[in-house]
Design a protein around this motif. Structure first.
Motif, short mmCIF file in Angstrom:
data_model
loop_
_atom_site.label_atom_id
_atom_site.label_comp_id
_atom_site.label_asym_id
_atom_site.label_seq_id
_atom_site.Cartn_x
_atom_site.Cartn_y
_atom_site.Cartn_z
N SER A 1 16.20 -4.08 -6.57
CA SER A 1 15.96 -3.15 -5.48
C SER A 1 17.19 -2.31 -5.17
N GLU A 2 18.36 -2.90 -5.31
CA GLU A 2 19.59 -2.16 -5.02
C GLU A 2 19.76 -0.99 -5.99
N GLY A 31 10.48 -7.41 -10.11
CA GLY A 31 11.07 -7.44 -8.79
C GLY A 31 10.72 -6.25 -7.91
N ILE A 32 9.58 -5.61 -8.15
CA ILE A 32 9.17 -4.49 -7.30
C ILE A 32 8.81 -5.06 -5.93
N GLU A 33 9.44 -4.52 -4.89
CA GLU A 33 9.25 -5.07 -3.56
C GLU A 33 8.60 -4.11 -2.57
N GLN A 37 9.84 1.84 -4.45
CA GLN A 37 10.26 1.41 -5.79
C GLN A 37 9.14 1.66 -6.80
N LEU A 38 7.91 1.33 -6.42
CA LEU A 38 6.78 1.54 -7.31
C LEU A 38 6.63 3.02 -7.64
N GLU A 39 6.71 3.88 -6.65
CA GLU A 39 6.58 5.32 -6.88
C GLU A 39 7.68 5.85 -7.79
N TYR A 53 5.68 -7.00 -4.26
CA TYR A 53 4.83 -5.92 -3.77
C TYR A 53 3.37 -6.17 -4.12
N PHE A 54 3.14 -6.75 -5.29
CA PHE A 54 1.78 -7.01 -5.77
C PHE A 54 1.29 -8.39 -5.35
#
Length: 70
Positions: A1-2, A31-33, A37-39, A53-54
């Protein structure tokens, strides 16, 4: 995420994805939170993503019931 929030981190991720695509390697982001981040990963054409996230980590049986509906 960082890495996805700093300019330098975003450039590194984008470069890795670009290199993998040039080599016909499927990319997986772990590690998508969150939605941002997903976009970002979608915008640079990352192939696959996973993370909180999922769904949170779960036993195989729960995954099959939840995701595969078996």
């Amino acid at each position: 995420s960082e890495q996805s929030t700093s300019r330098r981190g975003r450039m590194i991720i984008e470069s890795v994805i670009h290199l993998a695509r040039a080599l016909s390697i499927t990319t997986v982001a772990e590690g998508i939170e969150d939605q941002a981040q997903l976009e970002f990963l979608e915008s640079i054409h990352c192939d696959i993503g996973q993370g909180y996230y999922f769904a949170k980590p779960m036993p195989v049986e729960e995954f099959e019931r939840t995701i595969l509906h078996v």
